[in-house]
Each structure stands twice: as structure tokens, then as C-alpha cells.
Design a protein around this motif. Structure first.
Motif, mmCIF file in Angstrom:
data_model
loop_
_atom_site.group_PDB
_atom_site.id
_atom_site.type_symbol
_atom_site.label_atom_id
_atom_site.label_comp_id
_atom_site.label_asym_id
_atom_site.label_seq_id
_atom_site.Cartn_x
_atom_site.Cartn_y
_atom_site.Cartn_z
ATOM 1 N N VAL A 410 0.840 -1.195 0.000
ATOM 2 C CA VAL A 410 0.000 0.000 0.000
ATOM 3 C C VAL A 410 0.882 1.255 0.000
ATOM 4 O O VAL A 410 1.864 1.327 0.743
ATOM 5 C CB VAL A 410 -0.921 0.016 1.238
ATOM 6 C CG1 VAL A 410 -1.720 1.314 1.319
ATOM 7 C CG2 VAL A 410 -1.855 -1.200 1.214
ATOM 8 N N VAL A 411 0.519 2.223 -0.833
ATOM 9 C CA VAL A 411 1.144 3.540 -0.760
ATOM 10 C C VAL A 411 0.302 4.387 0.187
ATOM 11 O O VAL A 411 -0.878 4.645 -0.076
ATOM 12 C CB VAL A 411 1.221 4.219 -2.142
ATOM 13 C CG1 VAL A 411 1.754 5.639 -1.991
ATOM 14 C CG2 VAL A 411 2.118 3.425 -3.076
ATOM 15 N N ALA A 412 0.889 4.788 1.304
ATOM 16 C CA ALA A 412 0.179 5.628 2.268
ATOM 17 C C ALA A 412 -0.007 7.017 1.663
ATOM 18 O O ALA A 412 0.960 7.678 1.293
ATOM 19 C CB ALA A 412 0.953 5.712 3.569
ATOM 20 N N GLU A 413 -1.273 7.456 1.568
ATOM 21 C CA GLU A 413 -1.560 8.713 0.869
ATOM 22 C C GLU A 413 -1.930 9.855 1.797
ATOM 23 O O GLU A 413 -1.785 11.020 1.425
ATOM 24 C CB GLU A 413 -2.681 8.500 -0.149
ATOM 25 C CG GLU A 413 -2.287 7.560 -1.277
ATOM 26 C CD GLU A 413 -3.333 7.513 -2.378
ATOM 27 O OE1 GLU A 413 -4.455 8.024 -2.167
ATOM 28 O OE2 GLU A 413 -3.035 6.954 -3.446
ATOM 29 N N GLY A 414 -2.431 9.557 2.980
ATOM 30 C CA GLY A 414 -2.831 10.655 3.845
ATOM 31 C C GLY A 414 -3.345 10.163 5.179
ATOM 32 O O GLY A 414 -3.369 8.965 5.470
ATOM 33 N N VAL A 415 -3.752 11.135 6.000
ATOM 34 C CA VAL A 415 -4.265 10.851 7.337
ATOM 35 C C VAL A 415 -5.702 11.336 7.408
ATOM 36 O O VAL A 415 -6.002 12.486 7.069
ATOM 37 C CB VAL A 415 -3.422 11.554 8.419
ATOM 38 C CG1 VAL A 415 -3.941 11.200 9.810
ATOM 39 C CG2 VAL A 415 -1.951 11.172 8.279
ATOM 40 N N GLY A 416 -6.610 10.463 7.848
ATOM 41 C CA GLY A 416 -8.011 10.823 7.972
ATOM 42 C C GLY A 416 -8.281 11.655 9.205
ATOM 43 O O GLY A 416 -7.387 11.917 10.030
ATOM 44 N N LYS A 417 -9.539 12.081 9.359
ATOM 45 C CA LYS A 417 -9.921 12.904 10.493
ATOM 46 C C LYS A 417 -9.715 12.199 11.830
ATOM 47 O O LYS A 417 -9.491 12.825 12.856
ATOM 48 C CB LYS A 417 -11.382 13.330 10.352
ATOM 49 C CG LYS A 417 -11.644 14.251 9.163
ATOM 50 C CD LYS A 417 -13.111 14.625 9.071
ATOM 51 C CE LYS A 417 -13.372 15.536 7.876
ATOM 52 N NZ LYS A 417 -14.820 15.886 7.745
ATOM 53 N N ASN A 418 -9.792 10.898 11.813
ATOM 54 C CA ASN A 418 -9.619 10.128 13.057
ATOM 55 C C ASN A 418 -8.167 9.731 13.302
ATOM 56 O O ASN A 418 -7.877 8.948 14.208
ATOM 57 C CB ASN A 418 -10.497 8.876 13.021
ATOM 58 C CG ASN A 418 -10.220 8.023 11.787
ATOM 59 O OD1 ASN A 418 -9.336 8.336 10.988
ATOM 60 N ND2 ASN A 418 -10.973 6.953 11.626
ATOM 61 N N GLY A 419 -7.237 10.253 12.499
ATOM 62 C CA GLY A 419 -5.819 9.942 12.681
ATOM 63 C C GLY A 419 -5.372 8.648 12.041
ATOM 64 O O GLY A 419 -4.209 8.267 12.141
ATOM 65 N N ASP A 426 -2.000 -1.980 -4.903
ATOM 66 C CA ASP A 426 -1.705 -2.151 -6.322
ATOM 67 C C ASP A 426 -2.983 -2.262 -7.141
ATOM 68 O O ASP A 426 -3.081 -1.721 -8.245
ATOM 69 C CB ASP A 426 -0.840 -3.406 -6.496
ATOM 70 C CG ASP A 426 -0.497 -3.684 -7.946
ATOM 71 O OD1 ASP A 426 -1.240 -4.462 -8.568
ATOM 72 O OD2 ASP A 426 0.488 -3.133 -8.452
ATOM 73 N N ASP A 427 -4.003 -2.949 -6.597
ATOM 74 C CA ASP A 427 -5.254 -3.132 -7.333
ATOM 75 C C ASP A 427 -6.253 -2.011 -7.067
ATOM 76 O O ASP A 427 -7.434 -2.133 -7.365
ATOM 77 C CB ASP A 427 -5.877 -4.492 -7.040
ATOM 78 C CG ASP A 427 -6.364 -4.628 -5.602
ATOM 79 O OD1 ASP A 427 -6.238 -3.666 -4.818
ATOM 80 O OD2 ASP A 427 -6.889 -5.710 -5.268
ATOM 81 N N ASN A 428 -5.778 -0.918 -6.484
ATOM 82 C CA ASN A 428 -6.547 0.312 -6.251
ATOM 83 C C ASN A 428 -7.541 0.210 -5.105
ATOM 84 O O ASN A 428 -8.419 1.064 -4.965
ATOM 85 C CB ASN A 428 -7.277 0.766 -7.525
ATOM 86 C CG ASN A 428 -7.540 2.264 -7.529
ATOM 87 O OD1 ASN A 428 -6.671 3.061 -7.163
ATOM 88 N ND2 ASN A 428 -8.736 2.663 -7.922
ATOM 89 N N SER A 429 -7.420 -0.808 -4.263
ATOM 90 C CA SER A 429 -8.269 -0.884 -3.074
ATOM 91 C C SER A 429 -7.899 0.233 -2.111
ATOM 92 O O SER A 429 -6.712 0.524 -1.902
ATOM 93 C CB SER A 429 -8.097 -2.230 -2.367
ATOM 94 O OG SER A 429 -8.551 -3.293 -3.174
ATOM 95 N N LEU A 430 -8.908 0.861 -1.515
ATOM 96 C CA LEU A 430 -8.685 1.855 -0.472
ATOM 97 C C LEU A 430 -8.474 1.118 0.845
ATOM 98 O O LEU A 430 -9.318 0.318 1.258
ATOM 99 C CB LEU A 430 -9.886 2.797 -0.369
ATOM 100 C CG LEU A 430 -9.847 3.841 0.746
ATOM 101 C CD1 LEU A 430 -8.654 4.774 0.604
ATOM 102 C CD2 LEU A 430 -11.160 4.620 0.776
ATOM 103 N N VAL A 431 -7.338 1.383 1.501
ATOM 104 C CA VAL A 431 -6.961 0.649 2.719
ATOM 105 C C VAL A 431 -6.736 1.628 3.865
ATOM 106 O O VAL A 431 -6.029 2.625 3.713
ATOM 107 C CB VAL A 431 -5.677 -0.177 2.481
ATOM 108 C CG1 VAL A 431 -5.326 -0.977 3.739
ATOM 109 C CG2 VAL A 431 -5.850 -1.107 1.278
ATOM 110 N N HIS A 432 -7.353 1.354 5.021
ATOM 111 C CA HIS A 432 -7.152 2.140 6.241
ATOM 112 C C HIS A 432 -6.325 1.318 7.226
ATOM 113 O O HIS A 432 -6.552 0.115 7.388
ATOM 114 C CB HIS A 432 -8.491 2.486 6.888
ATOM 115 C CG HIS A 432 -9.372 3.345 6.036
ATOM 116 N ND1 HIS A 432 -9.089 4.649 5.730
ATOM 117 C CD2 HIS A 432 -10.557 3.067 5.415
ATOM 118 C CE1 HIS A 432 -10.048 5.151 4.973
ATOM 119 N NE2 HIS A 432 -10.946 4.202 4.756
ATOM 120 N N PHE A 433 -5.383 1.989 7.898
ATOM 121 C CA PHE A 433 -4.550 1.287 8.869
ATOM 122 C C PHE A 433 -3.937 2.289 9.834
ATOM 123 O O PHE A 433 -3.792 3.475 9.525
ATOM 124 C CB PHE A 433 -3.453 0.474 8.173
ATOM 125 C CG PHE A 433 -2.553 1.297 7.284
ATOM 126 C CD1 PHE A 433 -1.315 1.742 7.738
ATOM 127 C CD2 PHE A 433 -2.933 1.619 5.993
ATOM 128 C CE1 PHE A 433 -0.478 2.498 6.931
ATOM 129 C CE2 PHE A 433 -2.101 2.376 5.168
ATOM 130 C CZ PHE A 433 -0.871 2.819 5.634
#
Length: 463
Positions: A410-419, A426-433
């Protein structure tokens, strides 16, 4: 090719601009984008030119001295949204004599729209289209000298202006136009009329831009075109899209290559082979099928049958194991019957898309479909749309569930409101971690622990 056509204006305009306004601070500009990724890339160019002129780019519309709406006309909702926004801005603009308002993009290529704006929204300062974005500094300059509305719409463009500045949203990824316009003339689509005929950029120009981006820290590029698979038509060198993919993959520093949009009739075996053989090309393909009925597809002038589309997706899955296929689906095209709609549901069930953009048919004046008989009643189209959405969402949820327990890069793209960090696999899935903000822009391994319909949750794996 034209080059650096805005350089003089962008170099000298700032002093005149500040003197004219007398605000004692840099002016602020906000570019608001409606529509596709091509529009988003155009907005980056507009922001780059504004910054070069001395503007401070802001996302805060309320704080902006100049607002540009980059418009979309593919569907009626986008047009209505623009008119609503213009209405809300009338009082604010009247109270701020130095505030400027500009409109550009696909809507502005339609005579009826420009006439309406000139008649009903006379407080708009500048109107320009899709073909002359590079002239914006001159248009702004002309408006400030004259004080009147400037309208500059080109009906066509043969030249491609190179070397324009841009302001990217992300430092580690970027979109790169490889071509402009469309030659397909699908009967429901206004794009060829507002974006013009296909024009491919020279290979050397594309590669030079990507090399410069890579030198600036970009590791992921998105190649853009209305139909990227027809890239190269008309170029003296005869380079195909598949050959371009190989050349981009050879650029040092680029780690991931994505592209959009693809027309099913033009996805060649060479492109499939490139997706199979090039590790840098992501295992994701957005492949609009629009309708499942061969009869409707013919009426749409799509150039393929239901069976052709299913055969193509089967070939892609066999060649590129794990590929995620996403799509666009339209409901309510003129003459669509219940049997036709059931064919659309059949394609959804057989292909099992990882995601889909679903739309109600929107009549676009100037297209062949707008004059067709047997327009589908709105209540019928909406009922079918709801059935389609339920089917698509359930299959998308099932496809996502198959990823539970997998470790995805996963390419980490940003931080959400909840941190919580978010990124794309690679397959364009949106991943939270959960992870440190310093990971943004980096490639990390994430083990998927939970799958929702539209995103995945996971845990950071130690490398």
C-alpha cells in the motif's frame, strides 16, 4: 508544438496585479473542479499558472479573491451544481468589488450554456473552454484592463501546449496527460464535442515530463486520456499505448503506473501483455461497459457486444491474476427494455467487478441519443438503478471479503480525520490502517483484517 506561451504574462503580471488591488498581501485563488480526472489535471495546470503569477492557492473558497470553476457537462447534475454555486456567490461578489470569478471546462464549450451565463450571471468575469487553458493569464490580464466580461472559447485545437506549470495535490504521485480528445462519438456522450478530436502528445514530451516528476520525488504516475488505448494514432513515430507503457516503465524512480480511461473495443493483446509483464503497471483496469445488452450497445455506438466484453474480461483475468476490474454502468438509455436491463445485471454477475460507477442516463443536447424515441420513464429508470446498485454493492462487498488475511503493498496517501492512515494498494483498493504520519508517501505492507464494501481495514506489517 507551442511552448511556454504563458511565460511573459506569468513573469510580469504579479506587480500589475498587486498594484491594481492594493490589498497589501498576496491574492488568494481557489480552483474548484467538477468532473473527471482530465479536469482535475487541467485544474492543476490552472493552479500552477496562478501560483506563477503570484497568487496563493487556497482550498478555502470563502477566503479566495479569485474563484475558478472547472466545469463538467457529462451529466445534468454537474451543470445544476454550477448554477447553484453561481447563485450563492452573487451577493458575496457584490460585496467585494475586487473579487474575480472565472468559468472554464467542458460546459463552456456549449453555446447555450455560455449564452445563459452571459444573460443570467453577468457578474462572471471570465469564460473560457477546454482548448485554451494556457491563455488564462492573458484573459485575466485583459479583464483587469477592460473591467468587462471576457469570453474566449475555441471550437477546436490542433496544437498541444507543453511545459506549463502545475500544482500537484500529492508530492509522491502525479497525473500525466498522454492525449486529449475523443474520436468515438458514443451516441450518449458530449465529450467529443467539448474536448475535440484525438490528439496524442509526442512520446519524448511524455517521457520528459515523467522523468522530471520522478526527479521531483514522484513514484506513481497516472496516464490520462479519454481513451488511452488509442494513444499514438496520428503520431509520425507510430508508438502504440503498449509501447508507451514499456517506455514509462523504464523511467528510473517510477514505481507504479496507472492509466485511465480504457475503451473496451481498443484494449489490445499488446496492452494486456504489458499489464502482465511489467511489474510497475498496477493490477487494476477501469473498463466501462455502460450496458449489457448488445442491442443497446449498438444503439450507443460502443463498437462491441456483450459477448466481446465478457471475453475481454476473461482474457484479462487469465493473463493478469488478481486484476481488479472496475467499470461505468448506465441505466435508462433510450429504448432500454427490462430484458436489456437483465443483460446488464448478467454482465455484473459474470464479471464480478471490484467497483462500479453507476449512473442514470442523462440527456445531453447535441448528442444523437437526445433525439431518440422511447426515452425510458424516470420512475422505471430509477427502479432499475436501485436494483443495479444493490447487485453491484453486494458483489463489490464479496470481492473485498476475498482480500481478508492478504498482505497488500500500500502507498500511504494521507491521514483521515480520526488519525488513521489511508492509502491505495496495487489493485486500487482503499486501505485504512494505524501508522505514523511520517509514512505518508511511502510503500508499506498491510495485512487486511476487515473488509467493507468500499474499503479495507488492516494492520501494518513489519518489513
Amino acid at each position: 508544438m507551442e511552448r511556454n506561451s504563458c511565460e511573459i504574462d506569468m513573469t510580469n503580471f504579479y506587480i500589475e496585479k498587486v498594484a491594481a488591488f492594493g490589498l497589501g498581501r498576496d491574492l488568494r485563488a481557489c480552483v474548484i473542479t467538477h468532473g473527471c480526472q482530465m479536469n482535475a489535471r487541467d485544474s492543476e495546470t490552472l493552479a500552477g499558472m496562478l501560483e506563477a503569477m503570484g497568487y496563493e492557492i487556497t482550498k478555502d473558497e470563502m477566503a479566495a479573491d479569485l474563484i475558478i470553476f472547472n466545469t463538467c457537462c457529462v451529466r445534468e447534475n454537474a451543470e445544476n451544481k454550477l448554477y447553484g454555486n453561481l447563485g450563492k456567490l452573487k451577493a458575496r461578489k457584490a460585496g467585494r468589488k475586487n473579487m474575480k470569478l472565472a468559468l472554464c471546462g467542458c460546459m463552456m464549450q456549449q453555446d447555450a450554456v455560455v449564452d445563459k451565463i452571459m444573460a443570467s450571471y453577468a457578474y462572471v468575469d471570465i469564460i473560457f473552454g477546454t482548448h485554451n487553458i494556457a491563455r488564462f493569464p492573458q484573459l485575466l490580464h485583459s479583464h483587469m484592463e477592460s473591467g468587462g466580461m471576457i469570453v474566449d472559447i475555441w471550437q477546436d485545437a490542433k496544437e498541444i501546449v507543453e511545459d506549463l506549470p502545475a500544482v500537484r495535490e500529492f508530492p509522491f504521485k502525479a497525473s500525466v496527460n498522454i492525449m486529449y480528445g475523443c474520436d468515438n462519438f458514443c451516441t450518449f456522450c458530449i465529450v467529443p464535442y467539448v474536448r475535440g478530436r484525438e490528439r496524442s502528445r509526442e512520446v519524448a514530451d511524455v517521457i520528459a515530463e515523467i522523468e522530471a516528476l520522478a526527479a521531483d520525488g514522484v513514484t506513481e504516475v497516472m496516464l490520462l486520456g479519454q481513451n488511452v488505448n488509442s494513444y499514438g494514432h496520428g503520431l509520425a513515430c507510430g508508438t502504440s499505448f503498449a509501447q508507451l507503457l514499456h517506455k514509462v516503465a523504464g523511467v528510473k524512480g517510477v514505481r507504479r503506473i496507472r492509466f485511465t480511461s480504457s475503451h473496451p473495443k481498443d484494449v489490445s493483446d499488446d496492452v494486456i501483455a504489458a499489464m502482465r509483464d511489467l511489474d510497475k503497471v498496477c493490477k487494476h483496469l477501469h473498463l466501462p461497459f455502460q450496458a449489457g445488452s448488445t442491442r443497446v450497445l449498438k444503439a450507443m455506438s460502443r463498437g462491441y457486444t456483450k459477448e466481446d466484453y465478457i471475453e475481454l474480461t476473461d482474457k484479462l483475468k487469465a493473463a493478469v491474476p488478481g486484476i481488479a476490474i472496475t467499470t461505468d454502468i448506465m441505466v435508462g438509455f433510450p429504448g432500454e427494455t427490462e430484458e436489456d436491463f437483465l443483460d446488464t445485471l448478467d454482465v455484473v454477475r459474470r464479471v464480478r467487478f471490484a467497483g462500479a460507477f453507476t449512473f442514470l442516463y442523462s440527456k445531453r443536447q447535441g448528442t444523437a441519443a437526445a433525439g431518440m424515441e422511447n426515452q425510458v420513464p424516470e420512475e422505471v429508470a430509477k427502479e432499475r438503478f436501485n436494483r443495479l446498485l444493490a447487485e453491484v454493492n453486494e458483489i463489490t462487498r464479496q470481492v473485498a471479503q476475498e482480500k481478508r488475511g492478504m498482505v497488500l503493498e500500500v502507498v500511504a496517501e494521507g491521514v483521515g480525520k480520526n488519525g488513521i492512515l489511508n492509502g491505495r494498494s496495487d489493485d486500487n483498493s482503499l486501505v485504512h490502517f494505524v501508522g505514523d504520519e511520517e509514512l505518508v508517501g511511502q510503500v508499506v505492507n498491510v495485512k487486511i483484517t476487515e473488509a467493507r464494501t468500499f474499503y479495507l481495514n488492516g494492520e501494518l506489517e513489519e518489513i
